[in-house]
Design a protein around this motif. Sequence first.
Motif, PDB file in Angstrom:
ATOM      1  N   SER A 325      49.851  32.557  29.917  1.00  0.00           N
ATOM      2  CA  SER A 325      48.705  31.690  30.202  1.00  0.00           C
ATOM      3  C   SER A 325      47.513  32.515  30.666  1.00  0.00           C
ATOM      4  O   SER A 325      46.373  32.149  30.425  1.00  0.00           O
ATOM      5  N   GLU A 326      47.776  33.618  31.388  1.00  0.00           N
ATOM      6  CA  GLU A 326      46.683  34.456  31.887  1.00  0.00           C
ATOM      7  C   GLU A 326      46.959  35.911  31.536  1.00  0.00           C
ATOM      8  O   GLU A 326      48.105  36.363  31.601  1.00  0.00           O
ATOM      9  N   GLU A 327      45.907  36.634  31.229  1.00  0.00           N
ATOM     10  CA  GLU A 327      46.056  38.054  30.903  1.00  0.00           C
ATOM     11  C   GLU A 327      46.680  38.842  32.057  1.00  0.00           C
ATOM     12  O   GLU A 327      47.430  39.801  31.851  1.00  0.00           O
ATOM     13  N   SER A 328      46.401  38.415  33.291  1.00  0.00           N
ATOM     14  CA  SER A 328      46.924  39.138  34.457  1.00  0.00           C
ATOM     15  C   SER A 328      48.461  39.185  34.431  1.00  0.00           C
ATOM     16  O   SER A 328      49.056  40.156  34.893  1.00  0.00           O
ATOM     17  N   ALA A 329      49.088  38.139  33.892  1.00  0.00           N
ATOM     18  CA  ALA A 329      50.558  38.102  33.836  1.00  0.00           C
ATOM     19  C   ALA A 329      51.104  39.150  32.875  1.00  0.00           C
ATOM     20  O   ALA A 329      52.236  39.611  33.021  1.00  0.00           O
ATOM     21  N   ARG A 331      49.225  42.114  32.146  1.00  0.00           N
ATOM     22  CA  ARG A 331      48.852  43.404  32.750  1.00  0.00           C
ATOM     23  C   ARG A 331      49.802  43.779  33.897  1.00  0.00           C
ATOM     24  O   ARG A 331      49.995  44.964  34.173  1.00  0.00           O
ATOM     25  N   ALA A 332      50.371  42.775  34.554  1.00  0.00           N
ATOM     26  CA  ALA A 332      51.274  43.056  35.674  1.00  0.00           C
ATOM     27  C   ALA A 332      52.494  43.855  35.223  1.00  0.00           C
ATOM     28  O   ALA A 332      53.061  44.622  35.987  1.00  0.00           O
ATOM     29  N   VAL A 340      44.710  43.010  22.876  1.00  0.00           N
ATOM     30  CA  VAL A 340      44.743  41.763  23.654  1.00  0.00           C
ATOM     31  C   VAL A 340      43.879  40.749  22.925  1.00  0.00           C
ATOM     32  O   VAL A 340      42.762  41.063  22.540  1.00  0.00           O
ATOM     33  N   TRP A 341      44.381  39.529  22.735  1.00  0.00           N
ATOM     34  CA  TRP A 341      43.546  38.527  22.079  1.00  0.00           C
ATOM     35  C   TRP A 341      43.992  37.120  22.456  1.00  0.00           C
ATOM     36  O   TRP A 341      45.097  36.916  22.953  1.00  0.00           O
ATOM     37  N   SER A 342      43.063  36.157  22.219  1.00  0.00           N
ATOM     38  CA  SER A 342      43.380  34.743  22.404  1.00  0.00           C
ATOM     39  C   SER A 342      43.305  34.075  21.048  1.00  0.00           C
ATOM     40  O   SER A 342      42.281  34.153  20.384  1.00  0.00           O
TER      41      SER A 342
END
Lengths: 374, 245
Positions: A325-329, A331-332, A340-342
């Motif tokens: 749902s979020e890029e941060s998930a 990158r973690a 990276v894309w949507s």
Amino acid sequence: MLKLEGDIRIPSGCAIAAVMNRSAERFDGHTIIASIATMHKRSNGLGGGFAAYGIYPEYRDYYALHVFYDDDGARQMCERYLQHHFRIKDREPVPVRRTRKITDAPLIWRYFAVPREDRLYREQLGEEDFVARVMMTINSDLRGAFVASSGKDMAAFKGVGYPEDIGEFFRLEEYQAYLWTAHGRFPTNTPGWWGGAHPFTLLNWSVVHNGEISSYSTNRRYLEMYGYKISLQTDTEVIAYAFDFLMRQQGLSLEDTIDVIAAPFWSNLEQEKQAHLRRKYAGLLLNGPFSIIVATNNGLMAVNDRIKLRPLVAATRDEFLYVASEESAIRAVAPVLDRVWSPGGGEPIIGLLYNKKGLLEASPVGLQTDAQSA
Amino acid sequence: MAVFDAVDYDQHSLLEALKASPDQEIEVLNLNGHRYLGCGWKNSKRLVLRGTAGNNLGAFADGPTILLYGNGQEGVGNTMSDGEIVVYGRVGDIAGYGMRGGGLYIRDDAGYRLGIHMKAYQDKRPVIVVGGQAGAFVGEYMAGGTIIVLGVNGSNRSLIGPYCGTGMYEGEIYMRGEVPRRHLAENTKTEVLHGEKDLQSILPYLMRFAAHFSYDIDLILAEPFTRLTAVDKRIFSHMYTGFTG
């Protein structure tokens, strides 16, 4: 005093995530837990869960049945029913870690089993239809028992709690899998209970979902006509059965299935085939905002509703595919990424193992012909 | 300059620490998903961010300069009033939602619903410039301000998604290149503009974009632009009042 809207704010909205190794190399549950935990604030502690593929290679030919029980009486009743229909190779409680964060857990057992030949013969059903029917009967008719997952070499681990706490509870760091999906829940409209947590499964299918299916009643009525029993009180359940019906029963390709569930608007239909699919399977159009990850042993497919009312990000790094749902998930667990894309609304992300051609092995030949002639 | 490492903080304590810092220039390292950075700041501070910023970066901001070296998620510049946000990467959906002043410069792509409900009033003239492409519903219900989508980053996707300008009644959307009419809302008209002279009114924004991301302004101006504006400024009058004057 009851707090009014505006007095409290819960900045939530469900979270989904998936990590997959396309070479089918397995890795433990730490990664997916770290990924979904990054989005802690998207859920509110009323549901978390995981699906794992490739976790039971020693039982590859057996259906892995994960079952929740309210009490021991329900277990005994359900086991009698299971023994009547299955030859059970092994059974055991699913190992859990008792923590203060997870309370009111049901009894959780797993069974590695195959359908009894005599029952298959008597019911005149294919093996998968037989398993699906038995699982649905347990969920709808056996009080105090319900099936969390029923596929081969896969399992769903889910419950009431934050996803990272559910992962700790189920000791997911002790399992190896090549494909993991995860969900953090913020229930809307339906109760937060162990059976209502994501993923929703049937046979090898699993679905995690952020959003609402406003067409739930329409989809439910349609699926019930084909023998699906809807009993888990969460809208996501119909998505799992819609994929099972369209792809396994009707033999539709993944592309055609997406044109059914996230059909373009009538004004944007570009091909006569899309219009035909939209008419033929009108009852399976999923309306409302959603992002979903659908997985099988062969890989995953993630897609948004047609006007993209929920966030969804995908990324790749070497043979790994990440969706969240979020890029941060992402990158973690993978700070450096190749891409990276949507995706746009109704535009699927498809990630298959390198040696697989589709989410399912093969479609029933006769039915496939019918769908292709459409 | 104060430097914070986001790894040492959780969501809430990071925001508190940034707020309490007296420094005019603040840098944050190793961000990953921290939300509401610079949210509601009414000052002229300079916030330098490294990592992936969480949702609502710079929401309601009223003055600060925010430089993000990394990608943004949803709601970058949501309802921002003044200041500038520069993203050296891509952003997710609803960037510049309801924006009413200041500038939002994005080097790469933007997600769906860029600049929806954007508005302008007197000297408040918000502007969004996107270097890559943007998803569907750009400028939906737009009521003022300027959105510019350049497609100069070599992406092979279409410059803009469908339903661009739906329900729009004020403001301008500039797209570099030709745009298929089927992607544009009915209530809009387009004109094609060439070069510096035609683009005089947005030249300062293009220069600023070029300066932020080291582009050659001549390269940006080498293609014609399509300008999209609303035809009818009271498009919903018939639905609510029956009064069409």
